[in-house]
Design a protein around this motif. Structure first.
Motif, short mmCIF file in Angstrom:
data_model
loop_
_atom_site.label_atom_id
_atom_site.label_comp_id
_atom_site.label_asym_id
_atom_site.label_seq_id
_atom_site.Cartn_x
_atom_site.Cartn_y
_atom_site.Cartn_z
N LEU A 92 14.44 5.83 -6.92
CA LEU A 92 13.72 6.60 -8.16
C LEU A 92 12.77 6.04 -8.07
CD1 LEU A 92 16.19 8.55 -10.36
CD2 LEU A 92 14.89 9.03 -8.43
N GLY A 93 12.90 4.06 -8.32
CA GLY A 93 12.03 3.30 -8.69
C GLY A 93 11.08 2.59 -7.83
N ILE A 94 11.24 2.69 -6.35
CA ILE A 94 10.66 2.71 -5.47
C ILE A 94 9.57 4.04 -5.40
CG2 ILE A 94 10.11 2.34 -3.07
CD1 ILE A 94 12.54 1.28 -3.47
N ALA A 95 10.11 5.45 -5.10
CA ALA A 95 9.52 7.01 -5.20
C ALA A 95 8.20 6.54 -6.52
CB ALA A 95 10.43 7.75 -5.76
N ALA A 96 8.98 6.11 -7.33
CA ALA A 96 8.14 5.65 -8.69
C ALA A 96 6.69 4.69 -8.40
CB ALA A 96 8.53 5.47 -9.91
N THR A 97 6.77 3.60 -7.69
CA THR A 97 5.74 2.63 -7.24
C THR A 97 4.94 3.64 -6.47
OG1 THR A 97 7.54 0.69 -7.16
CG2 THR A 97 5.28 0.63 -6.06
N GLY A 98 5.35 4.70 -5.36
CA GLY A 98 4.66 5.45 -4.31
C GLY A 98 3.55 5.81 -5.16
N LEU A 99 4.36 6.69 -6.80
CA LEU A 99 3.11 7.50 -6.87
C LEU A 99 2.61 7.69 -7.98
CD1 LEU A 99 5.98 10.11 -8.42
CD2 LEU A 99 3.88 10.33 -6.68
N ALA A 100 2.47 5.79 -7.94
CA ALA A 100 1.61 4.85 -9.04
C ALA A 100 0.53 4.58 -8.02
CB ALA A 100 2.45 3.98 -9.56
N ILE A 126 10.55 6.43 1.24
CA ILE A 126 11.70 5.39 1.03
C ILE A 126 12.31 5.45 0.20
CG2 ILE A 126 12.58 3.52 1.66
CD1 ILE A 126 10.06 2.67 3.64
N GLY A 127 11.14 5.86 -0.95
CA GLY A 127 12.46 5.58 -2.39
C GLY A 127 13.15 7.21 -2.34
N LEU A 128 12.44 7.61 -1.93
CA LEU A 128 13.29 9.85 -2.30
C LEU A 128 14.76 8.79 -1.32
CD1 LEU A 128 10.84 11.75 -2.71
CD2 LEU A 128 11.91 10.91 -4.43
N ALA A 129 14.25 8.88 -0.04
CA ALA A 129 15.43 8.97 1.07
C ALA A 129 16.60 7.75 0.45
CB ALA A 129 14.82 8.15 1.99
N ILE A 130 16.14 6.49 -0.20
CA ILE A 130 17.53 5.77 -1.51
C ILE A 130 18.00 6.21 -2.02
CG2 ILE A 130 17.61 3.44 -2.15
CD1 ILE A 130 15.54 2.78 0.12
N ALA A 131 17.15 7.04 -2.92
CA ALA A 131 18.07 7.91 -4.00
C ALA A 131 18.67 8.72 -4.27
CB ALA A 131 16.64 8.81 -4.50
#
Length: 81
Positions: free
Chosen positions: A7-15, A49-54
């Motif tokens: 979720l942290g990686i996904a949030a960074t992607g959204l940022a 990638i973040g959503l896949a990991i989450a």
């Protein structure tokens, strides 16, 4: 823990989409041309990638994608030096 990381990686992607200028100095290290476009592409990749990991069912694929993505970015940075 993996879910939180994802979720942290996904949030960074959204940022990357919310504040692309904040990521452009880093993006410029790997991509000299069309920096804004590459900022958005990297954001989309990190989001996926973040959503896949989450998500537990896709976690292994997400970590594999993260490893490939990190290696590819590293190669891009080293090639520009």
């Amino acid at each position: 823990m993996s879910k939180l990381l994802g979720l942290g990686i996904a949030a960074t992607g959204l940022a990357h989409f919310a504040a692309p200028a904040a990521f452009e100095p880093v993006t410029k290290l790997a991509f000299a041309d069309d920096i804004r476009n590459w900022t958005y592409r990297n954001g989309a990749t990190e989001l996926a990638i973040g959503l896949a990991i989450a998500a537990a069912p896709t976690r292994k694929a997400g970590f594999a994608g993260l490893a490939v993505y990190a290696a590819w970015l590293g190669k891009r940075v080293l090639a520009r030096r």
